[in-house]
Design a protein around this motif. Structure first.
Motif, PDB file in Angstrom:
ATOM      1  N   ALA A  76       0.859  -1.183   0.000  1.00  0.00           N
ATOM      2  CA  ALA A  76       0.000   0.000   0.000  1.00  0.00           C
ATOM      3  C   ALA A  76       0.894   1.231   0.000  1.00  0.00           C
ATOM      4  CB  ALA A  76      -0.894   0.008   1.232  1.00  0.00           C
ATOM      5  N   ALA A  77       0.611   2.173  -0.878  1.00  0.00           N
ATOM      6  CA  ALA A  77       1.409   3.392  -0.957  1.00  0.00           C
ATOM      7  C   ALA A  77       0.540   4.513  -1.508  1.00  0.00           C
ATOM      8  CB  ALA A  77       2.625   3.180  -1.851  1.00  0.00           C
ATOM      9  N   ARG A  78       0.818   5.733  -1.077  1.00  0.00           N
ATOM     10  CA  ARG A  78       0.084   6.876  -1.609  1.00  0.00           C
ATOM     11  C   ARG A  78       0.473   7.142  -3.058  1.00  0.00           C
ATOM     12  NH1 ARG A  78      -2.213  10.540   2.422  1.00  0.00           N
ATOM     13  NH2 ARG A  78      -1.724   9.703   4.460  1.00  0.00           N
ATOM     14  N   SER A  79       1.751   6.970  -3.337  1.00  0.00           N
ATOM     15  CA  SER A  79       2.249   7.235  -4.673  1.00  0.00           C
ATOM     16  C   SER A  79       2.143   5.989  -5.540  1.00  0.00           C
ATOM     17  CB  SER A  79       3.711   7.688  -4.600  1.00  0.00           C
ATOM     18  OG  SER A  79       4.298   7.649  -5.876  1.00  0.00           O
ATOM     19  N   TRP A  81       3.818   5.357  -8.193  1.00  0.00           N
ATOM     20  CA  TRP A  81       5.151   4.919  -8.621  1.00  0.00           C
ATOM     21  C   TRP A  81       5.909   4.240  -7.487  1.00  0.00           C
ATOM     22  CZ3 TRP A  81       4.872   4.430 -13.428  1.00  0.00           C
ATOM     23  CH2 TRP A  81       4.102   5.298 -14.168  1.00  0.00           C
ATOM     24  N   ALA A  82       5.695   4.688  -6.257  1.00  0.00           N
ATOM     25  CA  ALA A  82       6.324   4.002  -5.120  1.00  0.00           C
ATOM     26  C   ALA A  82       5.754   2.598  -4.981  1.00  0.00           C
ATOM     27  CB  ALA A  82       6.094   4.798  -3.841  1.00  0.00           C
ATOM     28  N   ARG A  83       4.456   2.448  -5.217  1.00  0.00           N
ATOM     29  CA  ARG A  83       3.830   1.130  -5.159  1.00  0.00           C
ATOM     30  C   ARG A  83       4.367   0.226  -6.268  1.00  0.00           C
ATOM     31  NH1 ARG A  83      -0.561  -1.463  -7.281  1.00  0.00           N
ATOM     32  NH2 ARG A  83      -1.499  -2.985  -5.903  1.00  0.00           N
ATOM     33  N   ILE A  84       4.477   0.765  -7.475  1.00  0.00           N
ATOM     34  CA  ILE A  84       5.000  -0.036  -8.593  1.00  0.00           C
ATOM     35  C   ILE A  84       6.431  -0.458  -8.304  1.00  0.00           C
ATOM     36  CG2 ILE A  84       5.721   0.105 -11.009  1.00  0.00           C
ATOM     37  CD1 ILE A  84       3.187   1.800 -11.484  1.00  0.00           C
ATOM     38  N   GLU A  85       7.250   0.450  -7.768  1.00  0.00           N
ATOM     39  CA  GLU A  85       8.637   0.114  -7.447  1.00  0.00           C
ATOM     40  C   GLU A  85       8.703  -0.984  -6.388  1.00  0.00           C
ATOM     41  OE1 GLU A  85      12.601   2.247  -5.572  1.00  0.00           O
ATOM     42  OE2 GLU A  85      10.940   3.483  -6.273  1.00  0.00           O
ATOM     43  N   ALA A  86       7.856  -0.894  -5.370  1.00  0.00           N
ATOM     44  CA  ALA A  86       7.842  -1.921  -4.324  1.00  0.00           C
ATOM     45  C   ALA A  86       7.382  -3.266  -4.890  1.00  0.00           C
ATOM     46  CB  ALA A  86       6.937  -1.483  -3.176  1.00  0.00           C
ATOM     47  N   LEU A  87       6.404  -3.248  -5.785  1.00  0.00           N
ATOM     48  CA  LEU A  87       5.953  -4.489  -6.400  1.00  0.00           C
ATOM     49  C   LEU A  87       7.042  -5.115  -7.270  1.00  0.00           C
ATOM     50  CD1 LEU A  87       2.287  -3.511  -7.299  1.00  0.00           C
ATOM     51  CD2 LEU A  87       3.026  -5.187  -5.594  1.00  0.00           C
ATOM     52  N   LEU A  88       7.808  -4.279  -7.973  1.00  0.00           N
ATOM     53  CA  LEU A  88       8.918  -4.795  -8.787  1.00  0.00           C
ATOM     54  C   LEU A  88      10.008  -5.407  -7.904  1.00  0.00           C
ATOM     55  CD1 LEU A  88       9.189  -2.046 -11.542  1.00  0.00           C
ATOM     56  CD2 LEU A  88       8.347  -4.390 -11.796  1.00  0.00           C
TER      57      LEU A  88
END
Length: 130
Positions: A76-79, A81-88
């Motif tokens: 879970a992330a507000r951003s 792109w931060a969520r996509i980076e964490a998923l990657l």
């Protein structure tokens, strides 16, 4: 072990006289039942009675299904792109872990990715540096 035991339930003296506590409890339950009933009527929902429940077949099941297994959020992330980076990062860990585990089962010396705590602690496997 005794053949039988008796458990006497009592209202603690700290709550006040037993009659007053029971009356207040009855009033609160009645208020909750009335409130829930009013909400159900506002929503247009019905409740089966005893007879309707007993008339249902034992093999019956709902004809509609609620959606399941749609969202499995691991991050879970507000951003966005931060969520996509964490998923990657999570995907890279899972791919690295699967490859290392497959090699480990074959008997090869492999390096597990950072975050493989249990195997590092209890199986003494080597872990890659940060």
């Amino acid at each position: 072990m005794p053949e039988a035991a008796e458990l006497r339930l009592a209202i603690p003296a700290e709550l006040g006289p037993e009659g007053d506590v029971l009356e207040e409890l009855r009033q609160r339950v009645a208020a909750a039942v009335a409130s829930i009933g009013a909400e159900r009527q506002r929503a247009g929902q019905r409740v089966y009675g005893r007879r309707a429940v007993l008339q249902q077949p034992w093999w019956g099941r709902p004809t509609s299904f609620s959606p399941r297994r749609n969202l499995r959020s691991r991050v879970a992330a507000r951003s966005k792109w931060a969520r996509i980076e964490a998923l990657l990062r999570d995907r890279a860990f899972l791919v690295g872990y699967a490859a290392a585990r497959a090699g480990w089962h074959e008997g090869a010396t492999v390096m597990f990715p950072m975050g493989t705590y249990w195997l590092r602690r209890f199986a003494n496997v080597p872990i890659t540096a940060a």
